[in-house]
Design a protein around this motif. Structure first.
Motif, PDB file in Angstrom:
ATOM      1  N   UNK A   1       0.831  -1.206   0.000  1.00 46.24           N
ATOM      2  CA  UNK A   1       0.000   0.000   0.000  1.00 46.24           C
ATOM      3  C   UNK A   1       0.872   1.265   0.000  1.00 46.24           C
ATOM      4  N   UNK A   2       1.975   1.240   0.747  1.00 44.75           N
ATOM      5  CA  UNK A   2       2.898   2.379   0.762  1.00 44.75           C
ATOM      6  C   UNK A   2       3.510   2.598  -0.613  1.00 44.75           C
ATOM      7  N   UNK A   3       3.869   1.507  -1.292  1.00 46.04           N
ATOM      8  CA  UNK A   3       4.442   1.633  -2.639  1.00 46.04           C
ATOM      9  C   UNK A   3       3.405   2.191  -3.609  1.00 46.04           C
ATOM     10  N   UNK A   4       2.193   1.664  -3.540  1.00 50.39           N
ATOM     11  CA  UNK A   4       1.137   2.110  -4.458  1.00 50.39           C
ATOM     12  C   UNK A   4       0.741   3.564  -4.226  1.00 50.39           C
ATOM     13  N   UNK A   5       0.759   3.999  -2.960  1.00 52.32           N
ATOM     14  CA  UNK A   5       0.347   5.373  -2.650  1.00 52.32           C
ATOM     15  C   UNK A   5       1.466   6.380  -2.872  1.00 52.32           C
ATOM     16  N   UNK A   6       2.704   5.887  -3.009  1.00 50.04           N
ATOM     17  CA  UNK A   6       3.839   6.781  -3.172  1.00 50.04           C
ATOM     18  C   UNK A   6       4.479   7.172  -1.854  1.00 50.04           C
ATOM     19  N   UNK A   7       3.922   6.724  -0.744  1.00 51.15           N
ATOM     20  CA  UNK A   7       4.456   7.070   0.574  1.00 51.15           C
ATOM     21  C   UNK A   7       5.846   6.497   0.808  1.00 51.15           C
ATOM     22  N   UNK A   8       6.181   5.428   0.105  1.00 49.99           N
ATOM     23  CA  UNK A   8       7.486   4.785   0.299  1.00 49.99           C
ATOM     24  C   UNK A   8       8.582   5.458  -0.521  1.00 49.99           C
ATOM     25  N   UNK A   9       8.220   6.418  -1.350  1.00 46.92           N
ATOM     26  CA  UNK A   9       9.218   7.045  -2.210  1.00 46.92           C
ATOM     27  C   UNK A   9       9.433   6.227  -3.469  1.00 46.92           C
ATOM     28  N   UNK A  10      10.468   6.551  -4.186  1.00 50.17           N
ATOM     29  CA  UNK A  10      10.745   5.872  -5.455  1.00 50.17           C
ATOM     30  C   UNK A  10      11.314   4.481  -5.202  1.00 50.17           C
ATOM     31  N   UNK A  11      10.828   3.534  -5.961  1.00 52.00           N
ATOM     32  CA  UNK A  11      11.330   2.159  -5.858  1.00 52.00           C
ATOM     33  C   UNK A  11      12.690   2.066  -6.539  1.00 52.00           C
ATOM     34  N   UNK A  12      13.540   1.228  -6.003  1.00 54.77           N
ATOM     35  CA  UNK A  12      14.856   0.995  -6.590  1.00 54.77           C
ATOM     36  C   UNK A  12      14.853  -0.425  -7.150  1.00 54.77           C
ATOM     37  N   UNK A  13      15.185  -0.579  -8.435  1.00 55.13           N
ATOM     38  CA  UNK A  13      15.206  -1.918  -9.020  1.00 55.13           C
ATOM     39  C   UNK A  13      16.152  -2.850  -8.255  1.00 55.13           C
ATOM     40  N   UNK A  14      15.759  -4.101  -8.132  1.00 57.30           N
ATOM     41  CA  UNK A  14      16.526  -5.077  -7.377  1.00 57.30           C
ATOM     42  C   UNK A  14      17.974  -5.189  -7.816  1.00 57.30           C
ATOM     43  N   UNK A  15      18.215  -5.184  -9.139  1.00 52.67           N
ATOM     44  CA  UNK A  15      19.599  -5.322  -9.606  1.00 52.67           C
ATOM     45  C   UNK A  15      20.462  -4.139  -9.178  1.00 52.67           C
ATOM     46  N   UNK A  16      19.851  -2.960  -9.071  1.00 55.87           N
ATOM     47  CA  UNK A  16      20.601  -1.788  -8.602  1.00 55.87           C
ATOM     48  C   UNK A  16      20.940  -1.937  -7.115  1.00 55.87           C
ATOM     49  N   UNK A  17      20.012  -2.438  -6.341  1.00 56.34           N
ATOM     50  CA  UNK A  17      20.254  -2.667  -4.914  1.00 56.34           C
ATOM     51  C   UNK A  17      21.427  -3.621  -4.739  1.00 56.34           C
ATOM     52  N   UNK A  18      21.399  -4.747  -5.465  1.00 57.54           N
ATOM     53  CA  UNK A  18      22.474  -5.722  -5.342  1.00 57.54           C
ATOM     54  C   UNK A  18      23.803  -5.175  -5.845  1.00 57.54           C
ATOM     55  N   UNK A  19      23.774  -4.350  -6.891  1.00 54.74           N
ATOM     56  CA  UNK A  19      25.015  -3.709  -7.366  1.00 54.74           C
ATOM     57  C   UNK A  19      25.621  -2.838  -6.269  1.00 54.74           C
ATOM     58  N   UNK A  20      24.777  -2.091  -5.570  1.00 58.25           N
ATOM     59  CA  UNK A  20      25.266  -1.230  -4.485  1.00 58.25           C
ATOM     60  C   UNK A  20      25.873  -2.070  -3.354  1.00 58.25           C
ATOM     61  N   UNK A  21      25.224  -3.173  -3.044  1.00 57.51           N
ATOM     62  CA  UNK A  21      25.744  -4.049  -1.987  1.00 57.51           C
ATOM     63  C   UNK A  21      27.111  -4.587  -2.381  1.00 57.51           C
ATOM     64  N   UNK A  22      27.234  -5.079  -3.619  1.00 61.93           N
ATOM     65  CA  UNK A  22      28.520  -5.624  -4.070  1.00 61.93           C
ATOM     66  C   UNK A  22      29.604  -4.559  -4.065  1.00 61.93           C
ATOM     67  N   UNK A  23      29.254  -3.330  -4.435  1.00 58.75           N
ATOM     68  CA  UNK A  23      30.238  -2.254  -4.423  1.00 58.75           C
ATOM     69  C   UNK A  23      30.761  -1.995  -3.010  1.00 58.75           C
ATOM     70  N   UNK A  24      29.910  -2.098  -2.017  1.00 55.13           N
ATOM     71  CA  UNK A  24      30.340  -1.904  -0.626  1.00 55.13           C
ATOM     72  C   UNK A  24      31.334  -2.987  -0.197  1.00 55.13           C
ATOM     73  N   UNK A  25      31.108  -4.207  -0.641  1.00 56.75           N
ATOM     74  CA  UNK A  25      31.980  -5.304  -0.240  1.00 56.75           C
ATOM     75  C   UNK A  25      33.305  -5.296  -1.010  1.00 56.75           C
ATOM     76  N   UNK A  26      33.347  -4.663  -2.168  1.00 55.68           N
ATOM     77  CA  UNK A  26      34.569  -4.627  -2.978  1.00 55.68           C
ATOM     78  C   UNK A  26      35.593  -3.659  -2.407  1.00 55.68           C
ATOM     79  N   UNK A  27      35.168  -2.747  -1.562  1.00 55.68           N
ATOM     80  CA  UNK A  27      36.086  -1.727  -1.016  1.00 55.68           C
ATOM     81  C   UNK A  27      36.979  -2.290   0.050  1.00 55.68           C
TER      82      UNK A  27
END
Length: 75
Positions: free
Chosen positions: A49-75
């Motif tokens: 409901x939060x996603x549908x109403x916009x209350x959750x903000x912009x959704x981030x695609x799953x592959x982008x989330x995982x890319x960010x996680x991998x970048x943190x571990x590469x440092x």
């Protein structure tokens, strides 16, 4: 029937049937708890409901989330 023979027979089954077997085995090891399941359903519905109403903000695609996680571990 011994375990190896059973595993050989199961691995020869179609994927859909193997999934049903795995699901049944996992459920036998970790019995669902109805109160916890109800809480997860409530939380999932609230988040939807939060996603549908916009209350959750912009959704981030799953592959982008995982890319960010991998970048943190590469440092």
């Amino acid at each position: 029937m011994n375990t190896k023979k059973m595993i050989d027979e199961i691995t020869a089954l179609p994927v859909e049937e193997r999934v049903m077997i795995v699901d049944s085995l996992l459920r036998s090891l970790n019995q669902p708890e109805s109160e916890i399941d109800k809480k997860w359903i409530t939380t999932a519905h609230q988040r939807l409901m939060e996603m549908r109403s916009g209350a959750a903000g912009a959704a981030i695609p799953g592959n982008e989330v995982f890319d960010r996680i991998w970048q943190r571990f590469e440092k």
